[in-house]
Design an enzyme around this catalytic site. Structure first.
Site, short mmCIF file in Angstrom:
data_model
loop_
_atom_site.label_atom_id
_atom_site.label_comp_id
_atom_site.label_asym_id
_atom_site.label_seq_id
_atom_site.Cartn_x
_atom_site.Cartn_y
_atom_site.Cartn_z
N GLY A 126 0.77 -1.23 0.00
CA GLY A 126 0.00 0.00 0.00
C GLY A 126 0.80 1.28 0.00
N THR A 146 9.07 -13.16 -4.12
CA THR A 146 8.04 -12.22 -3.66
C THR A 146 6.72 -12.42 -4.38
OG1 THR A 146 9.65 -10.53 -3.02
CG2 THR A 146 7.41 -9.79 -3.47
N LYS A 180 4.51 -12.78 -12.27
CA LYS A 180 3.15 -12.29 -12.10
C LYS A 180 2.14 -13.29 -12.68
CE LYS A 180 1.89 -8.81 -10.76
NZ LYS A 180 1.42 -8.41 -9.40
N TYR A 188 9.95 -10.95 -14.54
CA TYR A 188 8.88 -10.20 -13.87
C TYR A 188 7.51 -10.68 -14.32
CZ TYR A 188 5.31 -6.61 -13.41
OH TYR A 188 4.13 -5.97 -13.18
N THR A 247 -0.97 -7.91 -14.39
CA THR A 247 -0.44 -7.03 -15.43
C THR A 247 -0.72 -7.60 -16.81
OG1 THR A 247 1.62 -6.22 -16.44
CG2 THR A 247 1.79 -8.17 -15.06
N ASP A 248 -0.86 -6.71 -17.79
CA ASP A 248 -1.05 -7.17 -19.17
C ASP A 248 0.17 -7.90 -19.70
OD1 ASP A 248 0.64 -4.97 -19.44
OD2 ASP A 248 -0.57 -3.95 -20.95
N GLU A 249 1.31 -7.72 -19.05
CA GLU A 249 2.54 -8.38 -19.51
C GLU A 249 2.49 -9.89 -19.34
OE1 GLU A 249 6.25 -6.50 -18.50
OE2 GLU A 249 5.26 -4.61 -18.06
#
Length: 325
Positions: free
Chosen positions: A10, A94, A146, A142, A118-120
């Site tokens: 946050g 993480t 995700k 990355y 994410t769109d990735e």
């Protein structure tokens, strides 16, 4: 949004903007480990309960048990693509193991779980746009981490009947974004009259969404959505070169661009179809031109915020922005 909400990450970019949006509506508990990308100043004037804790820590389960939130919003992530190329294991740890820990807490105490993706995760696409049912094909450590987090979240949904909702958004920009990302780095380097490095030819395409619009999309999914995946996009596709050129024009410094060697595995174009989300009544409010002007103005007026951050923004290194952080 009413009730109790636990927001991880946050004090990061998107997370802090989301907390600011809901702080007066809900009882908010913010969890952050204050690593790269987080900044205590992001919420210094917002009255929320803050717990300094890593999402991988077993004590997260105790926190979820004690707080018994109605929702967990997981913004916590290692997010910079370039960093993931140098140190992939920290991203896996993480983004995958940390998410698993949170999911286990949500399962044990029956908490609705909102995963910020994410769109990735879909990988690149040369024409058209990905829909939520399309297969994933991530290119970087990355985006792979995700994607792993999303797959794990959806597995918990199927196996344990947990209410899991995932948002996959286009590239975000706006206030409080960590200075190493494309847009703030361009602004800051230009303010110092330093060259602005651009990968390759600068023709890589991203769909850009103002962070407040994405936060409203996430809230819409929490309030009106059902378990499943929702793409978030604004339809504001720009090349990296167009983004940098626009910023430099706003600042009156058009001659600072420096092309550098392209990044390994640099995806050409991302694009996602947000029809499913728009059927819930959400629409982006901010055009790219309006949003980029607001963003540049914020960084110009808030030097105190970014001058105190120890980052590599003034080093002449390649970069590009990614969705989280």
């Amino acid at each position: 949004m009413q009730g109790k909400v636990l927001v991880t990450g946050g004090y990061g970019f998107i997370g802090s903007n989301f907390v600011r949006m809901i702080a007066n509506q809900a009882d908010v508990v913010v969890v952050d480990n204050f690593s790269v990308g987080s900044n205590r100043a992001n919420l210094r004037d917002v009255p929320v309960k803050t717990v300094e804790l890593d999402i991988r820590d077993p004590r997260m389960l105790d926190l979820i048990r004690d707080e018994r939130p109605d929702f967990i919003f997981n913004f916590a992530a290692e997010s910079h693509v370039d960093r993931s190329i140098v140190d992939p294991l920290s991203f896996v740890s993480t983004n995958v193991l940390g998410t698993a820990n949170l999911l286990e807490g949500a399962r044990r105490y029956d908490v609705t779980f909102i995963q910020i993706g994410t769109d990735e995760e879909y990988g690149e696409i040369y024409s058209g746009s990905f829909r939520e049912t399309d297969p994933l094909n991530p290119s970087s450590p990355y985006s792979a981490s995700k994607a792993g987090a999303t797959l794990l979240a959806m597995a918990y949904a199927r196996t344990y009947h947990l209410d899991v909702r995932v948002t996959r958004s286009a590239n975000n920009y706006g206030p409080y974004q960590y200075p190493e990302k494309l847009i703030p780095k361009t602004v800051i380097r230009a303010l110092h009259n330093l060259p602005v490095p651009v990968y390759g030819t600068g023709k890589n395409v991203r769909d850009w969404i103002y962070v407040q619009d994405n936060c409203e999309a996430i809230l819409t999914v929490a309030e009106k959505g059902k378990p499943g995946i929702y793409n978030v996009s604004a339809g504001e596709e720009k090349t990296n070169l167009e983004v940098v050129t626009t910023i430099l024009e706003i600042l009156g410094k058009p001659n600072l661009i420096k092309f550098v060697e392209d990044r390994p595995g640099h995806d050409f174009r991302y694009s996602v179809d947000s029809t499913k989300l728009r059927e819930l009544g959400w629409r982006p409010r901010t055009s790219f031109r309006e949003g980029i002007s607001l963003t540049v103005d914020w960084y110009v007026k808030n030097r105190w915020w970014w001058e105190g951050i120890n980052s590599r923004v003034l080093e002449e290194t390649p970069f590009r922005g990614s969705v989280n952080g």
